[in-house]
Design an enzyme around this catalytic site. Structure first.
Site, PDB file in Angstrom:
ATOM      1  N   LYS A   1      11.334  27.056 -39.224  1.00 39.69           N
ATOM      2  CA  LYS A   1      12.642  26.733 -38.658  1.00 39.69           C
ATOM      3  C   LYS A   1      13.246  25.521 -39.379  1.00 39.69           C
ATOM      4  O   LYS A   1      12.572  24.844 -40.145  1.00 39.69           O
ATOM      5  CB  LYS A   1      12.501  26.434 -37.161  1.00 39.69           C
ATOM      6  CG  LYS A   1      11.586  25.258 -36.843  1.00 39.69           C
ATOM      7  CD  LYS A   1      11.421  25.084 -35.348  1.00 39.69           C
ATOM      8  CE  LYS A   1      10.473  23.915 -35.044  1.00 39.69           C
ATOM      9  NZ  LYS A   1      10.330  23.668 -33.594  1.00 39.69           N
TER      10      LYS A   1
ATOM     11  N   TYR B   1      28.551  -3.611 -47.125  1.00 37.95           N
ATOM     12  CA  TYR B   1      29.276  -3.833 -45.883  1.00 37.95           C
ATOM     13  C   TYR B   1      28.657  -4.958 -45.062  1.00 37.95           C
ATOM     14  O   TYR B   1      27.435  -5.067 -44.955  1.00 37.95           O
ATOM     15  CB  TYR B   1      29.300  -2.553 -45.043  1.00 37.95           C
ATOM     16  CG  TYR B   1      30.184  -1.461 -45.601  1.00 37.95           C
ATOM     17  CD1 TYR B   1      31.553  -1.665 -45.757  1.00 37.95           C
ATOM     18  CD2 TYR B   1      29.647  -0.232 -45.960  1.00 37.95           C
ATOM     19  CE1 TYR B   1      32.365  -0.664 -46.262  1.00 37.95           C
ATOM     20  CE2 TYR B   1      30.456   0.786 -46.464  1.00 37.95           C
ATOM     21  CZ  TYR B   1      31.821   0.553 -46.610  1.00 37.95           C
ATOM     22  OH  TYR B   1      32.619   1.550 -47.109  1.00 37.95           O
TER      23      TYR B   1
END
Length: 369
Positions: free
Chosen positions: A38, A264
């Protein structure tokens, strides 16, 4: 092996084969092997992984959702595929592609039975999930009789397997709880054998249980994370090989003076003349902000370089002041010299979240066995 020309996740099918054979050797020869693929085969590439595992002799595949199974069928995968979490709206696709649903509630069992009858199916294989302590999805032991009542009134479906899921098979402190779950499942299996006139496949072992509780193999085991090189235990990890290696390259190198800041919010300030390299990946690629500000580093020319400043959406900055490197040089994020488990732990998470979180915009590069 050629160096990365962009950000890539290299998928080593040789490592996958090694892991499959290692895990397979832990179970009796007559026990079937369900490979869990999955979430793009735990963040890798479900089609390439499935093709290799089918070639190696896996008996069953399991995915979470119907669309994952459809993708495998369209790629030519022919062995049985179980769907952990089927949705009523997609039952038509499920039957069209001969996918096998896990049915975990009376409502879902009745809905699929009615749909299979409407489509004039005969002995369509289904799987019934039991809750033995995980408390997410599943029937209880008390519901065995009512389950049989539904099966006994139709020829549209057939019980292919009954299974449960262990909550803490990797944690020896929870051994009593795990043994209790296994005991509960044995009772359920006995009840099923009393009610049905045939023996469905029975499975409860995940990767950790295959190693830690081999006596609970029943007639099939399921392995997910182990196939990709992670055993939830350092001793088990020694026998496995990580399949995925995340690589990128240096985009640019900035020369900083003492007092210069990076990125930042200016969270990194140079305390000496420094070289800062930028890398073309970021939190949009699965390397989250929590890994910034010297929590962990990467490897440049086999030397460790800490991540500095805040991780950006598409860019990471690393300190390469003491490393002989240039723009275009390869950088290894995890895999190779740095185990993904160690990288994940630096972000207070687990390898599952890290490897399944690698964005699909990252190019997958298949390395043949």
């Amino acid at each position: 092996m050629p160096k990365a020309q962009e950000t890539v996740l290299e998928i080593d099918l040789g490592a996958l084969a090694h892991n499959y054979r290692t895990i397979r050797a832990k179970i009796p020869k007559d026990v079937k092997f369900m490979a869990v693929i999955k979430a793009y085969a735990y963040g890798n590439d479900s089609v390439s992984v499935a093709q290799k595992l089918q070639e190696l002799g896996a008996d069953y595949f399991a995915v979470a959702y119907i669309q994952e199974g459809v993708r495998l069928r369209e790629a030519g995968i022919s062995i049985p595929i179980m769907i952990f979490h089927p949705q009523k709206e997609n039952f038509g696709q499920l039957i069209d592609h001969r996918l096998e649903p896990s049915l975990y509630s009376e409502k879902l069992l009745k809905e699929f039975t009615a749909f299979a009858e409407e489509k004039k199916q005969k002995d369509y294989p289904v799987h019934v999930k039991f809750n033995t302590g995980m408390n997410r999805l599943g029937f209880t032991e008390k519901e065995v009789e009512s389950i049989f009542g539904i099966f006994s009134k139709t020829s549209a479906i057939k019980l292919q397997s009954a299974f449960s899921h262990l909550a803490a098979s990797e944690d020896w402190k929870e051994r009593d709880f795990t043994l209790g779950q296994i005991s509960n499942f044995r009772k359920i299996a006995a009840r099923l054998l009393e009610e049905f006139n045939y023996e469905p496949l029975l499975h409860i072992c995940n990767t950790s249980a295959i190693f830690n509780y081999p006596e609970a193999a029943f007639s099939m085991v399921r392995s997910g994370i182990g196939l990709y090189g992670f055993g939830n235990d350092k001793e088990i990890d020694k026998h496995l090989k990580p399949v995925g290696t995340l690589k990128t390259l240096i985009s640019q190198i900035q020369q900083l003076e003492p007092g210069d800041t990076v990125g930042y919010n200016r969270t990194y300030k140079a305390e000496r003349p420094s070289k800062i390299a930028t890398l073309p990946l970021g939190y949009a690629d699965g390397i989250h902000r929590k890994y910034g500000n010297d929590k962990i580093g990467v490897f440049v020319n086999e030397q460790y370089a800490p991540i500095v400043g805040n991780v950006c959406m598409d860019i990471i900055m690393i300190d390469v002041t003491d490393i002989d490197c240039k723009e275009g040089d390869e950088v290894v994020i995890f895999g190779g010299p740095q185990h993904a488990t160690k990288f994940a732990e630096a972000g207070d998470t687990i390898s599952y979240e890290l490897i399944t979180g690698v964005s699909q915009r990252v190019t997958r590069k298949i390395i043949s066995e």
